[in-house]
Scaffold this active site. Structure first.
Site, PDB file in Angstrom:
ATOM      1  N   ASP A   1      -1.463 -98.387  22.648  1.00  0.00           N
ATOM      2  CA  ASP A   1      -0.386 -97.945  23.543  1.00  0.00           C
ATOM      3  C   ASP A   1       0.252 -96.663  23.034  1.00  0.00           C
ATOM      4  O   ASP A   1       1.447 -96.440  23.188  1.00  0.00           O
ATOM      5  CB  ASP A   1       0.664 -99.061  23.735  1.00  0.00           C
ATOM      6  CG  ASP A   1       1.604 -98.777  24.905  1.00  0.00           C
ATOM      7  OD1 ASP A   1       1.417 -97.755  25.592  1.00  0.00           O
ATOM      8  OD2 ASP A   1       2.534 -99.573  25.114  1.00  0.00           O
TER       9      ASP A   1
ATOM     10  N   LYS B   1       4.421 -91.163  20.849  1.00  0.00           N
ATOM     11  CA  LYS B   1       4.482 -92.482  20.233  1.00  0.00           C
ATOM     12  C   LYS B   1       3.730 -92.561  18.915  1.00  0.00           C
ATOM     13  O   LYS B   1       4.115 -93.306  18.024  1.00  0.00           O
ATOM     14  CB  LYS B   1       3.895 -93.513  21.205  1.00  0.00           C
ATOM     15  CG  LYS B   1       4.845 -93.992  22.280  1.00  0.00           C
ATOM     16  CD  LYS B   1       4.198 -95.190  22.959  1.00  0.00           C
ATOM     17  CE  LYS B   1       5.033 -95.721  24.093  1.00  0.00           C
ATOM     18  NZ  LYS B   1       4.330 -96.857  24.737  1.00  0.00           N
TER      19      LYS B   1
ATOM     20  N   THR C   1       9.548 -95.025  36.959  1.00  0.00           N
ATOM     21  CA  THR C   1      10.806 -95.052  36.210  1.00  0.00           C
ATOM     22  C   THR C   1      11.273 -93.642  35.870  1.00  0.00           C
ATOM     23  O   THR C   1      12.424 -93.436  35.527  1.00  0.00           O
ATOM     24  CB  THR C   1      10.649 -95.843  34.898  1.00  0.00           C
ATOM     25  OG1 THR C   1       9.603 -95.228  34.119  1.00  0.00           O
ATOM     26  CG2 THR C   1      10.299 -97.290  35.160  1.00  0.00           C
TER      27      THR C   1
HETATM   28 CA    CA Z   1       2.164 -98.216  27.691  1.00  0.00          CA
END
Ligand code: CA
Length: 719
Positions: free
Chosen positions: A335, A362, A195
């Protein structure tokens, strides 16, 4: 079967032979031949991106090598931005999510769309010059965790470079739109997807991939820009330790893992942030999360750090040789990728000039590292977070909240940030004028609950329990946070300066300019906005009829400045309504107008009578979570890019539902058959769950028709 098999020896040997055959770097910094006026970009020109001759260009993903997304253009500024109007717009032929940052070189704008297509337009008039469709198979969508998005091309020596959702890297003639070469960067038996935007450094196209949610083994590769030949590859996690390691760092990393992680792959996929710094001559690569998510599943009873998950790694661009790394999260289970944008800057810290990299990953900490050595200079939370209580500046490691290790305690943990992160792919920008970083920020909670090892043959292998997560949220006292804002952050003093609250939606990527402006869209009010860079005052806005989350750019042609952004996103809403996926281009005094949006009636809930025992419905909820929620939304609620299945006519009969889910009736749309993973009784259990959810929504009008679910954060693309 899409289980990860081993390719370590063969691939590794090939790479290092290839790497050795390469000449030293400097020779490829200049173009071998002058291209035809299209994509006329080389290393020398990128080094001079801020010189007056190039100030009007946007030649690489983050505008210049430093990826500051700061433009020196000033014709549009705080004094006149109120006169900004639409110059032209161009519709795309896909209504899926749009994340592309356009590239603008010498009057041509190159932009990608969902399904990995490229459009080239005359950047002044909007006349389409060409369109390139790599014809990715629709069924590959099942290998993309978070929609078939694409974040842009790279331009170099007359060509533009595209990574595709099915793992290809394609060189396209920038003048004609014809492919020059087209190669696979992946083993096609494995569920990788691209992506991210390629970057070109010293004649090498650098590209990573996504796939950590499918437990693949992450890597970043470099290909010769002229020939498409693989020059080097650097894996982000070690392979099978009984096979030869590709390099000494893999051997070192393997000592930080236990169990049999390599059987599934381990994750660590580098799906977004890649930055080259000419001053240190280093390539910085951000690595992804662990796959499966809980470290305990990858490595039962282990204590090691799981290198190089959730790390920034510095490599030599010509060879991929390791120089340093900084791991942000050890034994990642949430994640918490470190793939987010890596921005290079010169900051004055404690009276000293420091050449730094900055990242807002994140996990919610804002990191400032020494670019040459990776030394941690500072790290502070840019959102309130609960998985850690601070960073130990001696070791550089986060001080863990023991309760956050839900995989060790066996108890669920509602974490902030959620898996989508405090900041994800949405580009941030840094203004050397204000000294501020403008971060599209999310403050969202998610209940992580451990599940057994997920050995299903297709789809994601997260090993978390969706039913367990839903059960935690049935407690009215459960922590629930779902906020979003555009945050202006002072990276020297590590503190907030201003914010624009955007709850109910998300902040788009940002652009800072020397005109004293910050541009950013949002999916709260489906608008594109200009703010004062120093204090966040709202100066101008334009209704885009859809969410605007991609990174804006600006450029100048014939003495006129333009601002461009890709629109096309629905946070929540009605899938069956049109989504206006477009390139929007603005200039002072622009008078173009968008066609009025087509009025579309809200869909009607018309579920059949409830059926299924509580056990069947609970099973349906679990299976839905594992196989369907990535696209169709948590809790049976779609964010609008995919059908909200509570409204789908197909839930009315077992036959119609089975025809899609098991027989693959909608494969070309990306909805493949799940016959290899689901039994007919699983599918009927999913239907029973969805029918229950539809009936519940029908009886509670406030939650119907795309109203956001406060308890359950919508998925935003996070790879
Ligand atoms: Ca991920």
């Amino acid at each position: 079967m899409r289980r990860v098999l081993l390719c370590a020896t063969v691939c590794g040997a090939m790479l290092w032979v290839a790497a050795c055959s390469r000449e030293s770097a400097g020779s490829s910094n200049a173009s071998p031949q002058a291209p035809s006026g299209f994509a006329n970009v080389d290393g020398a020109r990128l080094l001079a991106a801020n010189d007056p001759a190039n100030a009007g260009q946007w030649m690489t993903h983050g505008r210049d090598y430093a990826e500051q997304r700061f433009s020196p253009l000033t014709r549009i500024n705080t004094e006149n931005v109120r006169d900004l109007g639409l110059a032209w717009f161009a519709d795309f032929d896909t209504r899926r999510g749009q994340e592309s940052t356009p590239i603008v070189v010498d009057g041509t704008i190159y932009v990608t769309t969902a399904w990995s297509k490229i459009y080239a337009f005359d950047a002044k008039t909007g006349r389409q010059l060409w369109k390139f469709d790599p014809k990715v198979p629709g069924e590959w969508a099942v290998n993309a965790c978070c929609d078939v998005v694409n974040r842009g091309v790279a331009a170099w020596n007359g060509k533009v470079y595209l990574g595709t959702i099915d793992g290809r890297l394609i060189a396209v003639d920038a003048a004609t739109g014809k492919p020059v070469w087209d190669i696979y960067t992946i083993d096609r038996d494995k569920p990788y997807a691209i992506t991210g935007a390629p970057r070109v450094v010293k004649g090498l196209v650098i590209i990573g991939n996504g796939g950590a949610e499918f437990a693949t083994r992450g890597y970043v590769s470099a290909y010769d820009a002229e020939t498409g030949k693989l020059v080097w590859r650097w894996y982000t996690v070690p392979g099978n330790p009984s096979e030869p390691f590709e390099n000494p760092q893999m051997e070192m990393a393997a000592k930080t893992w236990g169990g049999q992680w390599w059987k599934q792959g381990g994750g660590g996929n580098a799906w977004d942030g890649i930055t080259y710094d000419p001053k240190t001559d280093l390539l910085f690569v951000g690595t992804g999360n662990g796959g499966p998510w809980p470290a305990e599943v990858r490595d039962p009873g282990g204590k090691g750090d799981h290198l190089f998950l959730s790390s920034i790694v510095a490599l030599k661009p010509e060879t991929g040789e390791y120089v340093w790394h900084y791991q942000e999260v050890q034994r990642d289970s949430w994640d918490y990728t470190a793939v987010q944008q890596i921005t290079v800057a010169d900051l004055t810290i404690d009276g000293k000039e420091r050449h730094v990299i900055m990242q807002a990953p994140k996990n919610g900490y804002f990191y400032v590292l020494d670019a040459a050595t990776g030394e941690l200079i500072s790290a502070k939370p840019f959102v309130p977070l609960n998985w850690s209580t601070g960073i130990d500046m001696k070791t550089g490691r986060p001080i863990m909240n023991p309760a956050a290790r839900y995989d060790v305690t066996g108890k669920g943990f509602i974490a902030v940030p959620h898996y989508g992160g405090a900041h994800s792919w949405h580009p941030m920008s840094y203004s050397p004028q204000t000294g501020l970083v403008y971060i599209p920020t999310m403050e969202v909670s998610y209940p992580f609950v451990l599940a057994h090892e997920d050995d299903n043959p297709m789809g994601q292998k997260l090993s978390i329990s969706f039913a367990g997560s839903a059960a935690m949220l049935r407690d009215p006292k459960a922590l629930r946070v779902n906020k979003a804002y555009l945050l202006a952050w002072d990276p020297v003093n590590q503190k907030e300066v201003w914010r624009v609250q955007l709850d109910g939606g998300r902040s788009g990527g940002t652009l800072a300019t020397a005109g004293g402006l910050v541009f950013s869209g949002n999916s709260q009010k489906n608008e594109f906005v200009a703010y004062r860079a120093d204090n966040g005052e709202r100066l101008w806005s334009h209704s885009a009829q859809t969410g605007v989350l991609a990174g804006p750019v600006t450029y100048e042609i014939d003495g006129e400045q333009y601002v461009a952004v890709v629109a096309g996103w629905r946070q929540t809403g009605n899938y069956w309504a049109p989504n206006y996926s477009r390139l929007l281009v603005y200039k002072l005094g622009g008078t173009a107008t968008l066609p009025d949006p087509v009025p579309v009636p809200e869909p009607v809930l018309n579920p059949p009578p409830a059926f299924g025992t509580p056990e069947v419905i609970a099973h349906g909820e679990e299976v839905y979570g594992r196989f369907c929620s990535t696209c169709h939304g948590n809790d049976g609620l779609s964010r609008g890019m995919f059908p909200d299945l509570r409204y789908a006519a197909a839930i009315n009969t077992a036959e119609a539902f089975k025809a899609i889910v098991l027989d693959g009736a909608l494969t070309q749309n990306g909805m493949v058959s799940f016959a290899s993973a689901l039994k007919p009784e699983d599918v009927e259990a999913i239907r029973a769950y969805l029918v229950g959810r539809a009936i519940e929504a029908k009886n509670a009008p406030a939650r119907a028709a795309g109203a956001p679910a406060p308890a359950s954060p919508p998925r935003t693309h996070s790879d």
